[in-house]
Design a protein around this motif. Structure first.
Motif, PDB file in Angstrom:
ATOM      1  N   GLN A  94    -112.179  28.774  39.421  1.00  0.00           N
ATOM      2  CA  GLN A  94    -112.633  29.940  40.175  1.00  0.00           C
ATOM      3  C   GLN A  94    -113.311  29.536  41.485  1.00  0.00           C
ATOM      4  N   ASN A 122    -112.305  30.688  45.127  1.00  0.00           N
ATOM      5  CA  ASN A 122    -113.301  31.327  45.998  1.00  0.00           C
ATOM      6  C   ASN A 122    -113.364  30.649  47.359  1.00  0.00           C
ATOM      7  N   PHE A 138    -111.015  35.963  44.831  1.00  0.00           N
ATOM      8  CA  PHE A 138    -112.249  36.005  44.058  1.00  0.00           C
ATOM      9  C   PHE A 138    -112.039  36.556  42.645  1.00  0.00           C
TER      10      PHE A 138
END
Length: 149
Positions: free
Chosen positions: A66, A70, A38
């Protein structure tokens, strides 16, 4: 004495202890790495692995760096939780084992799909050894799957 009931019991105790150390150790590794996914640092670090892999090369065209990281982190955390709860609920071992096998087969394949992963140092082929831990975790995934039967 070899072959006595007592010796067999000691071996079983050592096996059981080793199994649970491996189970909770694998869960800790997956949980820790899953949480780290994360962060922007880890998202950037895995980008070359993901974008050069034949199964995942397309994902950055659909979602952000990202978000991909994640999602991978969520998968790793779920597998970690399956491992932890499988200590109490045996039915979860099957799913934890399958998750580990799938995850670590993919991560180990990055060794062969990512350009520049291998280098020759003093005549010896070397790689970023952090991925090699996945070989042991892959083996443990197969053990968990077998232990479920």
């Amino acid at each position: 004495m070899t072959g006595t009931g007592q010796d067999s019991g000691n071996n079983q105790s050592a096996y059981t202890l080793g199994y649970y150390i491996s189970l909770f150790g694998a869960a800790l590794i997956l949980l820790w790495i899953g949480v780290f996914k994360f962060t922007p640092t880890e998202a950037s670090a895995i980008k070359p692995l993901v974008e050069n892999h034949f199964l995942t090369f397309f994902v950055y065209k659909i979602i952000s760096v990202q978000t991909v990281s994640n999602l991978i982190g969520v998968i790793e955390i779920i597998i970690a939780l399956l491992l932890i709860f499988s200590a109490k609920f045996a039915v979860l071992k099957k799913y934890a084992g399958i998750g580990m096998i799938a995850t670590f087969l993919v991560t180990l394949s990055y060794l062969f799909t990512t350009p520049g992963m291998w280098k020759i140092v003093d005549g010896v082929p070397v790689t970023d050894f952090f991925i090699l831990k996945d070989l042991m975790l892959l083996g443990f995934g197969f053990m968990i799957l077998q232990k479920n039967k």
